[in-house]
Design a protein around this motif. Structure first.
Motif, PDB file in Angstrom:
ATOM      1  N   PHE A 174       0.824  -1.213   0.000  1.00 59.88           N
ATOM      2  CA  PHE A 174       0.000   0.000   0.000  1.00 59.88           C
ATOM      3  C   PHE A 174       0.863   1.270   0.000  1.00 59.88           C
ATOM      4  N   LYS A 175       1.260   1.661  -1.213  1.00 60.70           N
ATOM      5  CA  LYS A 175       2.011   2.904  -1.387  1.00 60.70           C
ATOM      6  C   LYS A 175       1.043   4.072  -1.505  1.00 60.70           C
ATOM      7  N   GLU A 176       1.415   5.177  -0.871  1.00 58.63           N
ATOM      8  CA  GLU A 176       0.528   6.342  -0.829  1.00 58.63           C
ATOM      9  C   GLU A 176       1.381   7.590  -0.650  1.00 58.63           C
ATOM     10  N   ASN A 177       0.898   8.711  -1.176  1.00 58.58           N
ATOM     11  CA  ASN A 177       1.557   9.995  -0.997  1.00 58.58           C
ATOM     12  C   ASN A 177       1.785  10.276   0.487  1.00 58.58           C
ATOM     13  N   ARG A 178       2.997  10.668   0.844  1.00 59.87           N
ATOM     14  CA  ARG A 178       3.355  10.848   2.254  1.00 59.87           C
ATOM     15  C   ARG A 178       2.524  11.936   2.926  1.00 59.87           C
ATOM     16  N   ARG A 179       2.212  13.007   2.252  1.00 58.42           N
ATOM     17  CA  ARG A 179       1.470  14.115   2.863  1.00 58.42           C
ATOM     18  C   ARG A 179       0.041  13.706   3.201  1.00 58.42           C
ATOM     19  N   LEU A 180      -0.522  12.757   2.463  1.00 64.93           N
ATOM     20  CA  LEU A 180      -1.864  12.281   2.799  1.00 64.93           C
ATOM     21  C   LEU A 180      -1.893  11.588   4.153  1.00 64.93           C
ATOM     22  N   SER A 181      -0.722  11.115   4.586  1.00 71.79           N
ATOM     23  CA  SER A 181      -0.658  10.423   5.868  1.00 71.79           C
ATOM     24  C   SER A 181      -0.890  11.351   7.051  1.00 71.79           C
ATOM     25  N   SER A 182      -0.826  12.661   6.833  1.00 74.57           N
ATOM     26  CA  SER A 182      -1.150  13.610   7.906  1.00 74.57           C
ATOM     27  C   SER A 182      -2.584  13.443   8.372  1.00 74.57           C
ATOM     28  N   ARG A 225     -12.409   9.790  -6.033  1.00 72.52           N
ATOM     29  CA  ARG A 225     -11.019   9.915  -6.476  1.00 72.52           C
ATOM     30  C   ARG A 225     -10.248   8.659  -6.094  1.00 72.52           C
ATOM     31  N   GLU A 226      -9.179   8.396  -6.827  1.00 70.11           N
ATOM     32  CA  GLU A 226      -8.357   7.221  -6.525  1.00 70.11           C
ATOM     33  C   GLU A 226      -7.732   7.356  -5.138  1.00 70.11           C
ATOM     34  N   GLY A 227      -7.284   8.556  -4.808  1.00 69.76           N
ATOM     35  CA  GLY A 227      -6.943   8.881  -3.433  1.00 69.76           C
ATOM     36  C   GLY A 227      -5.648   8.343  -2.885  1.00 69.76           C
ATOM     37  N   LYS A 228      -4.703   7.950  -3.734  1.00 69.38           N
ATOM     38  CA  LYS A 228      -3.393   7.523  -3.233  1.00 69.38           C
ATOM     39  C   LYS A 228      -2.305   8.555  -3.516  1.00 69.38           C
ATOM     40  N   THR A 229      -2.600   9.492  -4.410  1.00 72.06           N
ATOM     41  CA  THR A 229      -1.620  10.514  -4.755  1.00 72.06           C
ATOM     42  C   THR A 229      -2.263  11.889  -4.688  1.00 72.06           C
ATOM     43  N   ALA A 230      -1.438  12.887  -4.437  1.00 76.20           N
ATOM     44  CA  ALA A 230      -1.887  14.274  -4.400  1.00 76.20           C
ATOM     45  C   ALA A 230      -0.668  15.163  -4.611  1.00 76.20           C
ATOM     46  N   VAL A 231      -0.913  16.429  -4.873  1.00 74.35           N
ATOM     47  CA  VAL A 231       0.172  17.394  -5.073  1.00 74.35           C
ATOM     48  C   VAL A 231       0.097  18.429  -3.961  1.00 74.35           C
ATOM     49  N   PHE A 232       1.205  18.585  -3.218  1.00 76.12           N
ATOM     50  CA  PHE A 232       1.255  19.548  -2.121  1.00 76.12           C
ATOM     51  C   PHE A 232       2.484  20.436  -2.293  1.00 76.12           C
ATOM     52  N   SER A 233       2.371  21.675  -1.869  1.00 74.08           N
ATOM     53  CA  SER A 233       3.487  22.613  -1.932  1.00 74.08           C
ATOM     54  C   SER A 233       4.413  22.424  -0.739  1.00 74.08           C
ATOM     55  N   LYS A 234       5.609  23.010  -0.817  1.00 76.22           N
ATOM     56  CA  LYS A 234       6.527  22.958   0.315  1.00 76.22           C
ATOM     57  C   LYS A 234       5.969  23.732   1.508  1.00 76.22           C
ATOM     58  N   GLU A 235       5.181  24.756   1.217  1.00 76.51           N
ATOM     59  CA  GLU A 235       4.562  25.523   2.296  1.00 76.51           C
ATOM     60  C   GLU A 235       3.641  24.658   3.147  1.00 76.51           C
ATOM     61  N   SER A 236       2.981  23.687   2.519  1.00 79.17           N
ATOM     62  CA  SER A 236       2.058  22.825   3.256  1.00 79.17           C
ATOM     63  C   SER A 236       2.774  21.948   4.271  1.00 79.17           C
TER      64      SER A 236
END
Length: 362
Positions: A174-182, A225-236
């Motif tokens: 289960f690979k997922e975007n790290r920022r979604l883990s927040s 949404r598929e919900g495993k990836t997203a795009v986040f800025s460094k500010e986030s």
């Protein structure tokens, strides 16, 4: 008039454009309040996890790193609190469980230690999670006598199958975007099985003996949404509010809680245009779901402060902070005996320990 999408594909269709107002008593026949005993020696800051086992309540106060144990009436029995760095002590409790195969209580320290105790809190042993690349684990679950599954918020692969006795990594996935883990959610248990869900991913998985297996999924129509990836800025990375803003720019919902039993699936969601969480209740018999913006009782029915909800075939058990009691219950919802308990709690001059609210199914 809009009609619900047929459930022919096995998905739970939820119409996010059609909020409804229903009564809790469409699902429950009665409500019981179980105040947890309060004294100078028994003060709970908050319950982040609770286990019901052999007519006892095991309640984790994560801030104090203490597990309080009560009988089924809420009377305090004892506590497990051995914080330290010596033998039989732990530094921090990230999660705990009662292993159904050994009958032992297991406490997880996030950096790879599982402390094993008997149900009275007597130390037995310590086990280690060790393999190349391991850094942290946030939850644990015993799948069988040889296998534990650990969930990590931050690593690329979120699920770890591991044999503690043999110190052997079995499987990761289960690979997922790290920022979604927040916005991560803990696995939950029903009838001895463990289930895993994510904040924006529509599939709920069962933790099988060797890998994740799809248990059921939500269909939010065009909002899915598929919900495993997203795009986040460094500010986030420096600002949670910015992270939330960017999340809702990409996803129209955030799943906070999922629970199920043989009759229903319960979920609570956040929407960017709503201040409070909303509820989804899916009726397995009818094959229909309700997207509930408000209950007719005008109370909240979800995890208000992150408390863990327990759902069985007989009841829903929900811890409630004393200060939040009137947000969850009104006097009119209770029978005469429960009204007396409710009024006594409200009249207390000092803050009480959390109250367990037990909603009995029809």
């Amino acid at each position: 008039m809009c009609k619900q999408k047929p459930q022919t594909d096995g998905a739970i269709f939820v119409d996010l454009d059609r909020p409804e107002k229903v009564s809790l008593f469409d699902y429950f026949r009665s409500i019981e309040l179980i105040p947890l005993e309060t004294s100078s020696d028994v003060l709970i800051a908050g319950i982040m996890k609770m286990i019901v086992y052999q007519d006892k309540y095991y309640a984790l106060d994560k801030n104090q790193c203490i597990i309080f144990v009560f009988d089924e009436t809420g009377k305090f029995l004892y506590k497990i609190g051995k914080r330290g760095q010596g033998v039989g002590e732990y530094v921090f409790i990230e999660d705990f469980n009662i292993n159904p195969f050994s009958g032992k209580l297991e406490i997880l320290e996030p950096y790879g230690k599982v402390h094993v105790y008997d149900l009275s809190g007597n130390y037995i042993e310590i086990k280690q999670i060790t393999f190349p690349g391991f850094r942290i684990a946030h939850t644990l679950a015993a799948i069988d006598e040889q296998t534990h599954v650990f969930h990590t918020m931050f690593e690329p692969e979120k699920i770890i199958y591991f044999n503690l006795d043999e110190q052997k990594l079995l499987h990761q996935e289960f690979k997922e975007n790290r920022r979604l883990s927040s916005f991560s959610n803990n696995p939950y248990q029903y009838r001895g099985d463990w289930f895993f869900f994510r904040p924006v991913h529509p599939i709920v998985y069962k933790m099988g003996s060797r890998k994740l297996e799809a248990a059921f999924r939500f269909d939010f129509g065009t909002y899915t949404r598929e919900g495993k990836t997203a795009v986040f800025s460094k500010e986030s990375e420096r600002s949670l509010s910015k992270c939330v803003e960017e999340l809702f720019d990409q996803f129209p919902y955030l799943i906070h809680s999922v629970r199920h039993n043989s009759k229903y699936v319960f979920a609570s969601l956040s929407r960017i245009d709503l201040e409070d969480k909303v509820n989804v209740i899916y009726d397995r018999a009818s094959g229909k779901s309700k997207y509930i913006s408000e209950f007719t009782e005008k109370v909240q029915f979800n995890s208000y402060r992150g408390e863990e909800i327990i759902v069985t075939d007989e009841y829903v058990l929900m811890p409630c902070q004393w200060v939040d009691l009137e947000k969850r219950i009104t006097k009119e919802m209770l029978d005469s005996k429960q009204k007396e308990i409710f009024e006594k709690l409200l009249k207390s001059e000092m803050e009480e320990n959390p109250i367990l609210i037990k909603y009995w199914f029809k």
